[in-house]
Design a protein around this motif. Structure first.
Motif, PDB file in Angstrom:
ATOM      1  N   LEU A 170       0.823  -1.209   0.000  1.00  0.00           N
ATOM      2  CA  LEU A 170       0.000   0.000   0.000  1.00  0.00           C
ATOM      3  C   LEU A 170       0.858   1.261   0.000  1.00  0.00           C
ATOM      4  N   ALA A 171       1.917   1.286   0.790  1.00  0.00           N
ATOM      5  CA  ALA A 171       2.785   2.471   0.844  1.00  0.00           C
ATOM      6  C   ALA A 171       3.356   2.783  -0.538  1.00  0.00           C
ATOM      7  N   SER A 172       3.756   1.750  -1.286  1.00  0.00           N
ATOM      8  CA  SER A 172       4.309   1.998  -2.625  1.00  0.00           C
ATOM      9  C   SER A 172       3.245   2.554  -3.561  1.00  0.00           C
ATOM     10  N   GLN A 173       1.994   2.152  -3.355  1.00  0.00           N
ATOM     11  CA  GLN A 173       0.905   2.681  -4.180  1.00  0.00           C
ATOM     12  C   GLN A 173       0.737   4.189  -3.936  1.00  0.00           C
ATOM     13  N   PHE A 174       0.749   4.597  -2.668  1.00  0.00           N
ATOM     14  CA  PHE A 174       0.616   6.013  -2.355  1.00  0.00           C
ATOM     15  C   PHE A 174       1.817   6.817  -2.847  1.00  0.00           C
ATOM     16  N   GLU A 175       3.013   6.221  -2.803  1.00  0.00           N
ATOM     17  CA  GLU A 175       4.208   6.909  -3.312  1.00  0.00           C
ATOM     18  C   GLU A 175       4.129   7.105  -4.818  1.00  0.00           C
ATOM     19  N   THR A 176       3.528   6.160  -5.513  1.00  0.00           N
ATOM     20  CA  THR A 176       3.427   6.204  -6.971  1.00  0.00           C
ATOM     21  C   THR A 176       2.302   7.130  -7.437  1.00  0.00           C
ATOM     22  N   LEU A 177       1.254   7.278  -6.640  1.00  0.00           N
ATOM     23  CA  LEU A 177       0.055   8.018  -7.037  1.00  0.00           C
ATOM     24  C   LEU A 177       0.354   9.457  -7.449  1.00  0.00           C
ATOM     25  N   GLU A 178      -0.102   9.805  -8.632  1.00  0.00           N
ATOM     26  CA  GLU A 178      -0.075  11.179  -9.141  1.00  0.00           C
ATOM     27  C   GLU A 178      -1.529  11.582  -9.361  1.00  0.00           C
ATOM     28  N   PRO A 179      -2.057  12.475  -8.516  1.00  0.00           N
ATOM     29  CA  PRO A 179      -3.465  12.868  -8.659  1.00  0.00           C
ATOM     30  C   PRO A 179      -3.754  13.438 -10.051  1.00  0.00           C
ATOM     31  N   LEU A 180      -5.027  13.423 -10.407  1.00  0.00           N
ATOM     32  CA  LEU A 180      -5.448  13.988 -11.685  1.00  0.00           C
ATOM     33  C   LEU A 180      -4.977  15.443 -11.787  1.00  0.00           C
ATOM     34  N   GLU A 181      -4.546  15.815 -12.977  1.00  0.00           N
ATOM     35  CA  GLU A 181      -4.130  17.189 -13.232  1.00  0.00           C
ATOM     36  C   GLU A 181      -5.311  17.958 -13.828  1.00  0.00           C
ATOM     37  N   PRO A 182      -5.264  19.282 -13.759  1.00  0.00           N
ATOM     38  CA  PRO A 182      -6.408  20.088 -14.224  1.00  0.00           C
ATOM     39  C   PRO A 182      -6.847  19.806 -15.662  1.00  0.00           C
ATOM     40  N   ASP A 183      -5.921  19.391 -16.530  1.00  0.00           N
ATOM     41  CA  ASP A 183      -6.296  19.129 -17.926  1.00  0.00           C
ATOM     42  C   ASP A 183      -6.829  17.714 -18.153  1.00  0.00           C
ATOM     43  N   GLU A 184      -6.913  16.913 -17.099  1.00  0.00           N
ATOM     44  CA  GLU A 184      -7.461  15.566 -17.218  1.00  0.00           C
ATOM     45  C   GLU A 184      -8.929  15.595 -16.822  1.00  0.00           C
ATOM     46  N   HIS A 185      -9.768  14.975 -17.657  1.00  0.00           N
ATOM     47  CA  HIS A 185     -11.198  14.944 -17.375  1.00  0.00           C
ATOM     48  C   HIS A 185     -11.458  13.962 -16.250  1.00  0.00           C
ATOM     49  N   GLY A 186     -11.929  14.480 -15.135  1.00  0.00           N
ATOM     50  CA  GLY A 186     -12.206  13.577 -14.041  1.00  0.00           C
ATOM     51  C   GLY A 186     -12.594  14.281 -12.760  1.00  0.00           C
ATOM     52  N   VAL A 187     -12.931  13.458 -11.787  1.00  0.00           N
ATOM     53  CA  VAL A 187     -13.421  13.917 -10.496  1.00  0.00           C
ATOM     54  C   VAL A 187     -12.738  13.084  -9.422  1.00  0.00           C
ATOM     55  N   ALA A 188     -12.325  13.728  -8.345  1.00  0.00           N
ATOM     56  CA  ALA A 188     -11.784  13.013  -7.187  1.00  0.00           C
ATOM     57  C   ALA A 188     -12.845  13.031  -6.086  1.00  0.00           C
ATOM     58  N   ILE A 189     -13.119  11.864  -5.520  1.00  0.00           N
ATOM     59  CA  ILE A 189     -14.160  11.736  -4.496  1.00  0.00           C
ATOM     60  C   ILE A 189     -13.605  10.923  -3.328  1.00  0.00           C
ATOM     61  N   ASP A 190     -13.888  11.395  -2.120  1.00  0.00           N
ATOM     62  CA  ASP A 190     -13.440  10.728  -0.900  1.00  0.00           C
ATOM     63  C   ASP A 190     -14.168   9.396  -0.745  1.00  0.00           C
ATOM     64  N   VAL A 191     -13.405   8.335  -0.452  1.00  0.00           N
ATOM     65  CA  VAL A 191     -13.989   6.998  -0.336  1.00  0.00           C
ATOM     66  C   VAL A 191     -14.636   6.742   1.018  1.00  0.00           C
ATOM     67  N   ASP A 192     -14.477   7.655   1.952  1.00  0.00           N
ATOM     68  CA  ASP A 192     -14.994   7.419   3.301  1.00  0.00           C
ATOM     69  C   ASP A 192     -16.478   7.765   3.380  1.00  0.00           C
ATOM     70  N   GLN A 193     -17.257   7.120   2.513  1.00  0.00           N
ATOM     71  CA  GLN A 193     -18.711   7.281   2.456  1.00  0.00           C
ATOM     72  C   GLN A 193     -19.281   6.062   1.741  1.00  0.00           C
ATOM     73  N   SER A 194     -20.575   5.969   1.687  1.00  0.00           N
ATOM     74  CA  SER A 194     -21.194   4.792   1.074  1.00  0.00           C
ATOM     75  C   SER A 194     -20.963   4.773  -0.435  1.00  0.00           C
ATOM     76  N   ILE A 195     -21.096   3.578  -0.996  1.00  0.00           N
ATOM     77  CA  ILE A 195     -20.964   3.419  -2.448  1.00  0.00           C
ATOM     78  C   ILE A 195     -22.000   4.271  -3.162  1.00  0.00           C
ATOM     79  N   ASP A 196     -23.230   4.243  -2.684  1.00  0.00           N
ATOM     80  CA  ASP A 196     -24.284   5.059  -3.301  1.00  0.00           C
ATOM     81  C   ASP A 196     -23.940   6.544  -3.256  1.00  0.00           C
ATOM     82  N   ALA A 197     -23.379   7.007  -2.135  1.00  0.00           N
ATOM     83  CA  ALA A 197     -23.020   8.422  -2.009  1.00  0.00           C
ATOM     84  C   ALA A 197     -21.894   8.783  -2.978  1.00  0.00           C
ATOM     85  N   ILE A 198     -20.937   7.881  -3.147  1.00  0.00           N
ATOM     86  CA  ILE A 198     -19.848   8.123  -4.098  1.00  0.00           C
ATOM     87  C   ILE A 198     -20.408   8.244  -5.508  1.00  0.00           C
TER      88      ILE A 198
END
Length: 171
Positions: A125-153
Motif C-alpha cells: 500500500l505504501a508503494s501505491q501512495f508513493e506512486t500516485l499522481e493525482p489527476l491534473e487540471p487538464d485531465e477529465h475527471g473527479v476526485a471523491i473521498d472513499v470514506d462514504q457509502s458506495i451510493d453516495a460516491i
C-alpha cells in the motif's frame, strides 16, 4: 455519446466495487483491470513485489484496447496511478473520464485489511501512495473521498459530472 469511465485509485480504495455499481447504475459494461494482468504480474504482486513500468506496459495496452472497444460507454476499474499510465490509456481512447477514489492511508489500509485473499498484499500500500499522481487540471475527471457509502460516491460522481457538462454547454 458517453465516454468510458476509469475508476482509479490505490489498491483497496474500492475501485472494483464502485466501478461495478456505477456500471450497473448507468447500464454500461464493466471490466476490472485486475482481470487483465498476465500471470507473471499476479505472481510478482503475490510475492510482495511492486510492479514496475515494464510490467505495467502490456497490461495497460490491453486495458486501453478494452476502453477503445467501449468508447461509447463502459466502466473500467484500474489503478491508473501515474499520469503516464492515464496518457497511455488515452492514446487508445481520448475521451476517458476518470473517477479518482481518494482516501487516507489509514482509511484505505482498513479497507484493504478486510479483503482476504486478494493478490495485492497490504504491504504494498505504501508503494501505491508513493506512486500516485493525482489527476491534473487538464485531465477529465473527479476526485471523491472513499470514506462514504458506495451510493453516495456514485451520486456525487454523477452530480458533479452533470454539473460539469452543463457548464461546458454554457461556454
Amino acid at each position: 455519446m458517453a465516454a468510458p469511465i476509469v475508476v482509479m485509485g490505490v489498491s483497496g480504495s474500492g475501485k472494483s466495487t464502485v466501478g461495478a455499481a456505477l456500471a450497473q447504475r448507468i447500464r454500461v459494461p464493466f471490466a476490472d483491470a485486475d482481470d487483465f494482468h498476465p500471470p507473471a504480474n499476479v505472481a510478482k504482486m503475490s510475492a510482495g513485489h511492486a510492479l514496475d513500468d515494464d510490467d505495467r506496459g502490456p497490461w495497460l495496452e490491453s486495458i486501453g484496447e478494452w476502453l477503445a472497444r467501449h468508447r461509447d460507454g463502459g466502466v473500467m476499474s484500474c489503478s491508473a496511478l501515474k499520469r503516464q499510465y492515464r496518457d497511455q490509456l488515452r492514446r487508445h481512447c481520448a475521451k476517458i473520464e476518470f473517477l479518482h477514489l481518494e482516501g487516507s492511508v489509514e482509511t484505505i489500509g482498513r479497507r484493504q485489511a478486510s479483503r482476504p485473499g486478494h493478490f495485492m498484499p497490504a504491504t504494498l500500500l505504501a508503494s501505491q501512495f508513493e506512486t500516485l499522481e493525482p489527476l491534473e487540471p487538464d485531465e477529465h475527471g473527479v476526485a471523491i473521498d472513499v470514506d462514504q457509502s458506495i451510493d453516495a460516491i456514485i451520486e456525487s460522481y454523477i452530480s458533479t459530472t452533470e454539473t460539469q457538462a452543463a457548464e461546458q454547454e454554457d461556454r
